[in-house]
Design a protein around this motif. Structure first.
Motif, short mmCIF file in Angstrom:
data_model
loop_
_atom_site.label_atom_id
_atom_site.label_comp_id
_atom_site.label_asym_id
_atom_site.label_seq_id
_atom_site.Cartn_x
_atom_site.Cartn_y
_atom_site.Cartn_z
N ARG A 229 5.91 -3.57 -12.13
CA ARG A 229 5.37 -4.63 -11.28
C ARG A 229 5.89 -6.00 -11.71
N ARG B 218 -1.61 3.35 -1.98
CA ARG B 218 -0.83 3.51 -3.20
C ARG B 218 -0.28 4.92 -3.37
N GLU B 219 -1.13 5.90 -3.17
CA GLU B 219 -0.71 7.28 -3.41
C GLU B 219 0.45 7.67 -2.48
N ALA C 257 3.64 5.73 -3.40
CA ALA C 257 4.22 6.21 -4.66
C ALA C 257 4.91 7.55 -4.46
N THR D 78 -4.80 -0.70 -1.77
CA THR D 78 -5.01 0.32 -2.81
C THR D 78 -5.06 1.72 -2.19
N GLU E 220 6.78 -2.17 -6.99
CA GLU E 220 6.29 -1.50 -8.20
C GLU E 220 6.57 0.00 -8.16
N VAL E 221 6.22 0.66 -7.07
CA VAL E 221 6.35 2.13 -7.07
C VAL E 221 7.81 2.56 -7.03
N LEU F 228 3.42 -3.74 -4.06
CA LEU F 228 3.19 -2.30 -4.22
C LEU F 228 4.51 -1.55 -4.01
N GLU F 229 5.24 -1.90 -2.95
CA GLU F 229 6.53 -1.23 -2.69
C GLU F 229 7.47 -1.44 -3.87
#
Ligand code: OVM
Length: 410
Positions: free
Chosen positions: A283, A122-123, A126, A119, A370-371, A367-368
């Motif tokens: 996602r 994430r920033e 993204a 988490t 999704e963003v 995460l990769e």
């Protein structure tokens, strides 16, 4: 055929035998017709040319994953049986291990890659996705046909993941070469393997050099492995080997996970329109792409004892090929499995494996995915193929070398 020229064992009487070669160019180019044959021939099949068992249905793939004491990883998760052949490289402490050894390594990696830690990325992940998609869209706005692989699917994971591990920027192309090599090495010693392995010495030297502590940024995933060694959870000798697992499993997989997702969206404009209308589906869309076109197509296990699986009697010491991508399109598990549908609940697919060896990096991978898909949904109105993609055949990975795309900026 395996270069170890032992004749394949005789076909077992109670299992359908097939002459399919799951590592041939034809199969790897379009595996889906043969997946169907493998799934429908029976719950367990025998592949005569390699003298191995195969499972291609969802229930049996999951059952093999679930019984890690019978279907072991320590004899190698490729075609080679490490009890009979020397491993292509020193064994991975997590991938090619069983409990209790596996458990120690897994505990350390699972903590470093935990949802809470990820988490925190994430920033950054993204922002990089928005920026990279932005540069590709700017080229498209200027009239260019873009390459979804060379401009996004390759550079994105090559930037964010090694940054998170704490690797320097110089020489990262070695990660792609190394991935191609080790994922080919899970298959037979065929032409694909020979071509990848031709560069094995300089690439392996670069990789192992960059697993050393003094090459890793303090606070990155790699450094956190060494801190686990400081704390006595693993030995100092084990630390570089666990960093090697990051560099082995963390790039080629996500490069092609993203590449395959892009291809799915380009080929299914109505699904892309759904994503565009609701970027919150990113996602789920990535998960569906991982079901529909799994980056990691296969893994093997080896039986530690005589066992009966779905009525087939399998002797100890047998190699079993799990066709993850075939299981992902098993009509016994999913309605209309050959339909790419980002609205579906694809959870339970085998694209990340399952059981104690299920992908420990899947939080980062998702995460990769999704963003990147969310950035596309915000910045790109339509994605269309501008020609056929060029495949890069690999014994394990469903890989794309180049994918010309026409993008309409949002
Ligand atoms: C490892 C490793 C290598 C390749 C794949 C993988 C998908 C792990 O070295 O631990 O998992």
């Amino acid at each position: 055929m395996d270069s170890v020229t032992q004749p394949a064992a005789a076909a077992p009487a109670d299992v359908p035998a097939l002459d399919i070669d799951p590592f041939s160019a034809a199969f790897l180019t379009d595996p889906y017709p043969d997946h169907e044959r493998l799934r429908e021939a029976g719950p367990v099949t025998w592949l005569s040319r390699y003298g191995i068992y195969a499972v291609a249905r969802h229930a049996e793939v999951r059952a093999v994953f679930a019984d890690h004491a019978t279907f072991v990883s320590s004899a190698g998760v490729g075609l080679a049986n490490f009890h009979k052949e020397t491993p292509f490289r020193p064994k991975s402490l997590i991938l090619e291990a069983d409990p209790p050894d596996h458990t120690r390594a897994r505990t350390v990696l699972a903590r470093i890659l935990s949802p809470r830690v990820v988490t925190g990325l994430r920033e950054t992940f993204a922002a990089e996705a928005e920026a990279m998609v932005g540069r590709m869209v700017a080229r498209a706005a200027a009239g260019a046909v873009v390459d979804g692989i060379k401009e996004l699917a390759e550079p994105y994971p090559l930037k964010v993941f090694p940054d998170a591990v704490g690797l320097e920027a110089e020489g990262r192309e070695n990660l792609l070469l190394y991935g191609d090599m080790i994922f080919n090495a899970f298959g037979p010693r065929n032409e694909l393997f020979a071509r990848a392995a031709a560069k094995v010495q300089p690439v392996t030297a670069w990789i192992m050099q960059h697993c050393a502590r003094d090459h890793l940024r303090p606070g990155g995933f790699g450094d956190l492995i060494y801190r686990a060694a400081d704390a006595g959870e693993i030995s100092v000798a084990e630390a570089p080997m666990l960093v090697r697992s990051f560099l082995s499993a963390g790039v080629d997989t996500t490069v092609n996970g993203l590449g395959n997702a892009l291809l799915c969206l380009a080929n299914h404009p109505a699904e892309y329109a759904k994503l565009r209308a609701d970027p919150g589906l990113a996602r789920q869309a990535f998960d569906e792409a991982t079901r529909f076109e799994a980056a990691v197509q296969t893994f093997f296990r080896t039986t530690s004892r005589d066992v009966e699986l779905a009525g087939a009697r399998i002797p100890a010491g047998s190699k079993i090929l799990m066709l993850l991508a075939a299981a992902n399109r098993d009509h016994r598990q999913w309605p209309d499995p050959a339909r790419f549908d980002i609205g579906r609940r694809a959870t339970g697919h085998m694209g990340f494996g399952s059981g104690i060896h299920a992908c420990v990096g899947q939080v980062v991978a998702r995460l990769e995915g999704e963003v990147v898909l969310a950035a596309l949904a915000r910045q790109v109105a339509t994605i269309e193929p501008a020609g056929e993609p060029t495949r890069r055949l690999n014994n394990t990975i469903r890989a794309i070398a180049s994918m010309p795309l026409r993008l309409t900026p949002a």
